[in-house]
Design a protein around this motif. Sequence first.
Motif, PDB file in Angstrom:
ATOM      1  N   VAL A 166     -23.493  -3.661  13.464  1.00  8.69           N
ATOM      2  CA  VAL A 166     -24.087  -3.923  12.151  1.00  8.69           C
ATOM      3  C   VAL A 166     -23.766  -2.763  11.207  1.00  8.69           C
ATOM      4  CG1 VAL A 166     -25.989  -5.241  13.150  1.00  8.69           C
ATOM      5  CG2 VAL A 166     -26.310  -2.810  12.657  1.00  8.69           C
ATOM      6  N   LEU A 172     -31.963  -3.619   7.358  1.00  8.61           N
ATOM      7  CA  LEU A 172     -32.035  -4.629   8.400  1.00  8.61           C
ATOM      8  C   LEU A 172     -33.489  -4.953   8.680  1.00  8.61           C
ATOM      9  CD1 LEU A 172     -29.661  -3.455  11.264  1.00  8.61           C
ATOM     10  CD2 LEU A 172     -29.411  -5.473   9.856  1.00  8.61           C
ATOM     11  N   SER A 173     -33.741  -6.140   9.210  1.00 10.59           N
ATOM     12  CA  SER A 173     -35.105  -6.442   9.647  1.00 10.59           C
ATOM     13  C   SER A 173     -35.087  -7.169  10.991  1.00 10.59           C
ATOM     14  CB  SER A 173     -35.837  -7.274   8.597  1.00 10.59           C
ATOM     15  OG  SER A 173     -35.111  -8.455   8.336  1.00 10.59           O
ATOM     16  N   PHE A 176     -30.959  -4.720  16.579  1.00  7.68           N
ATOM     17  CA  PHE A 176     -29.570  -4.269  16.600  1.00  7.68           C
ATOM     18  C   PHE A 176     -29.422  -3.180  17.648  1.00  7.68           C
ATOM     19  CE2 PHE A 176     -29.675  -0.051  14.572  1.00  7.68           C
ATOM     20  CZ  PHE A 176     -30.948  -0.057  14.004  1.00  7.68           C
TER      21      PHE A 176
END
Length: 182
Positions: A166, A172-173, A176
């Motif tokens: 990523v 981000l939510s 990862f």
Amino acid sequence: MLKIWAVVPTCLPLLRRRCHACPSERFQASGKFRVNANHKLIDAWLLALCAACGETAKITVLERMTVRSIRPELLDRLHDNDPGLTAELLQDPVVQRRNRIALDWDNAWRLDTGGTDHLDRETIDVSVRFAARIPVRPVRLIAEGCGLSRAEVDRLITEGKLVSAVRLSGKLSGDFTFTLKR
Ligand SMILES: [Zn+2]
């Protein structure tokens, strides 16, 4: 060495919503619901209070639903002002869209790294798991979790020593993974 990190809520997020009574744009969920039944149709709202002036806003949960179409368990939870239900509904995309609210997670979450035994390793693989869809910057998480400055994290990315599938510099939510080689 594989580590699991967790991003977990520490309290309810604030709601981004403009107050009609003052310039504030933040509301706090009150934890209370209001249910109104009228000719077998049910409306239900989650009550929220302006963080600045205390003005009440009603967040629509159910709108003119027939009693039969609602799970009895949901009605019980609404009548009981179930605290877990408040958290669930605030994160429900349908509720968010219907009420045009977004969530403000600032100061409402923490990073749990499960100890510091990874700090002296040359190579670590970290799987970051989100207990709720909390938007965060991976570079900020990695800096905090590895005891590095943001500048050091940026340098490790540039040097190819910090890699992920990523984009680490964005927000981000969701889960990862990344690998750090020092
Ligand atoms: Zn207000």
